[in-house]
Design an enzyme around this catalytic site. Structure first.
Site, PDB file in Angstrom:
ATOM      1  CB  ALA A 222      -0.939   0.002   1.203  1.00 56.75           C
ATOM      2  N   GLY A 223       2.077   1.136  -0.499  1.00 54.73           N
ATOM      3  CA  GLY A 223       2.915   2.319  -0.670  1.00 54.73           C
ATOM      4  C   GLY A 223       2.377   3.183  -1.798  1.00 54.73           C
ATOM      5  CB  ALA A 224       3.812   6.103  -3.545  1.00 53.96           C
TER       6      ALA A 224
ATOM      7  CG  ASP B  41       1.745  -2.001   3.440  1.00 54.05           C
ATOM      8  OD1 ASP B  41       2.123  -1.667   2.298  1.00 54.05           O
ATOM      9  OD2 ASP B  41       2.478  -1.918   4.446  1.00 54.05           O
TER      10      ASP B  41
ATOM     11  NE  ARG C  34      13.617  -0.178 -12.662  1.00 54.43           N
ATOM     12  CZ  ARG C  34      13.864   0.858 -13.438  1.00 54.43           C
ATOM     13  NH1 ARG C  34      15.056   0.979 -13.993  1.00 54.43           N
ATOM     14  NH2 ARG C  34      12.944   1.781 -13.680  1.00 54.43           N
TER      15      ARG C  34
ATOM     16  CG  ASN D 221      12.601  -5.415  -3.164  1.00 47.84           C
ATOM     17  OD1 ASN D 221      12.545  -5.153  -1.964  1.00 47.84           O
ATOM     18  ND2 ASN D 221      12.530  -4.475  -4.087  1.00 47.84           N
TER      19      ASN D 221
ATOM     20  CB  ILE E   6       4.495  -3.379  -9.847  1.00 46.99           C
ATOM     21  CG1 ILE E   6       3.266  -3.451 -10.774  1.00 46.99           C
ATOM     22  CG2 ILE E   6       5.084  -1.972  -9.863  1.00 46.99           C
ATOM     23  CD1 ILE E   6       2.187  -2.422 -10.460  1.00 46.99           C
ATOM     24  CB  SER E   7       8.192  -6.139  -6.576  1.00 48.50           C
ATOM     25  OG  SER E   7       6.994  -6.169  -5.839  1.00 48.50           O
TER      26      SER E   7
ATOM     27  CG  ASP F  70      10.260   0.488 -19.274  1.00 44.93           C
ATOM     28  OD1 ASP F  70      10.329   1.279 -18.308  1.00 44.93           O
ATOM     29  OD2 ASP F  70      10.702  -0.682 -19.231  1.00 44.93           O
TER      30      ASP F  70
ATOM     31  NE  ARG G 181       8.710   6.230 -16.168  1.00 51.22           N
ATOM     32  CZ  ARG G 181       9.158   5.561 -15.115  1.00 51.22           C
ATOM     33  NH1 ARG G 181      10.028   4.562 -15.278  1.00 51.22           N
ATOM     34  NH2 ARG G 181       8.756   5.900 -13.902  1.00 51.22           N
TER      35      ARG G 181
ATOM     36  CG  HIS H 251      11.289  -2.143 -15.752  1.00 50.27           C
ATOM     37  ND1 HIS H 251      10.835  -1.031 -16.415  1.00 50.27           N
ATOM     38  CD2 HIS H 251      11.067  -1.911 -14.431  1.00 50.27           C
ATOM     39  CE1 HIS H 251      10.350  -0.160 -15.531  1.00 50.27           C
ATOM     40  NE2 HIS H 251      10.501  -0.670 -14.328  1.00 50.27           N
TER      41      HIS H 251
END
Length: 311
Positions: A8-10, A32, A88, A95, A118-119, A148, A151, A175
């Site tokens: 539940a982070g950003a 979370d 990353r 992670n 997504i991590s 990507d 972007r 990525h």
């Protein structure tokens, strides 16, 4: 339709907010490990429902995976975000353990979900997810190429001073700041190659800016970006739950496609209700294929770090 977002982070909260606003699920669970964060953010979201006109059931949970039971789609954003100067790749050790634990807990309560990763580092975490989950490979999807490509289209639209919605562009490969491959040759402005509007140097700069798009934002913000990553995750989920058959660049398991095997890497795929349904062959040039192979080598090198960890 039940969707769970873990983390539940950003990024996770932004992804969940987009999913709720688009009413992609009857029930949306945000989970979370930190006490009260998921509950607080879902309550905050619910207080926008009458203002924005959505009616999704929202559930916040502090590490209670039973709340995620029978999820159709699970989005995993858990893990530490990048800090300025951090790659990353440096995130792997921390992670990997987090993502493995999340998947194991999710599968205790949901038998056959589609899992969206997504991590970061996303390619390696997708490869880990495929190894740990034991699900059909079409149900494990990494989000990176979707972000990507968004972007890439952003920088193309800025360089051309045109509507971003008339731009099409795809990024394949890993990525990462040095592993992604913006396909300049195939980028178009309403069907016309962008090379007819931008000179080679400008197009090269657009590609270079795309590749460091995440690092640029990390430097400006002091942490990883969240609006675009969260929206990219939600867009990928939307293509799945609405069975849209959209072609999007996603990190998926390759078995000979694009000349690579035993790796998860970004390629164009058709997305639908069963996850990624097929890989689309863009017929790369010799130079593009060489860049893709180099990207695969770098990602495979990152994946090898997993073998040194006690997971």
């Amino acid at each position: 339709m039940k969707i769970t977002v873990v983390g539940a982070g950003a990024v996770g909260a932004t992804c969940a907010d987009n999913i709720a606003r688009k009413e992609l699920a009857d029930e949306l669970v945000l989970l979370d490990i930190k006490e009260g964060i998921a509950e607080g953010k879902t309550l905050d979201m619910f207080q926008t429902a009458s203002l924005l006109g959505f009616d999704t059931k929202l559930v916040g949970s502090t590490n209670d995976y039973s709340k995620t039971a029978n999820s159709d789609v699970v989005v995993i954003t858990s893990g530490l975000p990048r800090k300025p100067g951090m790659t990353r790749e440096e995130l792997i050790g921390v992670n990997a353990g987090i993502v493995k634990s999340v998947i194991e807990n999710i599968l205790k309560f949901s038998k056959n979900p589609i899992i969206v990763i997504i991590s970061n580092p996303m390619d390696t975490m997708t490869y880990l997810a495929k190894s740990v989950a034991g699900l059909d490979k079409h149900r494990i999807i990494g989000m990176g190429g979707t972000l990507d490509s968004a972007r890439f289209k952003c920088y193309l639209a800025k360089a051309m001073d045109v509507s971003i919605n008339d731009i099409h562009g795809t990024v394949i490969g890993g990525h990462g700041d040095t592993t992604m491959i913006p396909l300049k040759r195939l980028a178009t402005y309403n069907g016309v190659p962008v090379s007819q509007f931008l000179d080679a140097d400008t197009l090269d700069k657009v590609a270079a800016d795309t590749m460091v798009g995440g690092a640029t934002l990390t430097g400006l913000l002091g942490t990883s970006a969240w609006y675009a990553p969260g929206a990219a995750g939600a867009a990928l989920v939307e293509a799945i739950v609405r069975d849209e058959k959209k072609i999007m660049s996603c990190c998926v398991s390759l078995d000979g496609e694009y000349g690579q095997s035993d790796i998860c890497l970004g390629v164009p795929v058709v997305l639908g209700k069963n996850g990624w349904e097929k890989i689309v062959d863009y017929k790369l040039t010799e130079d593009e294929q060489a860049a893709f192979n180099k990207s695969a080598d770098a990602v495979r090198n990152m994946n090898s770090v997993l073998e040194t960890l006690s997971l």
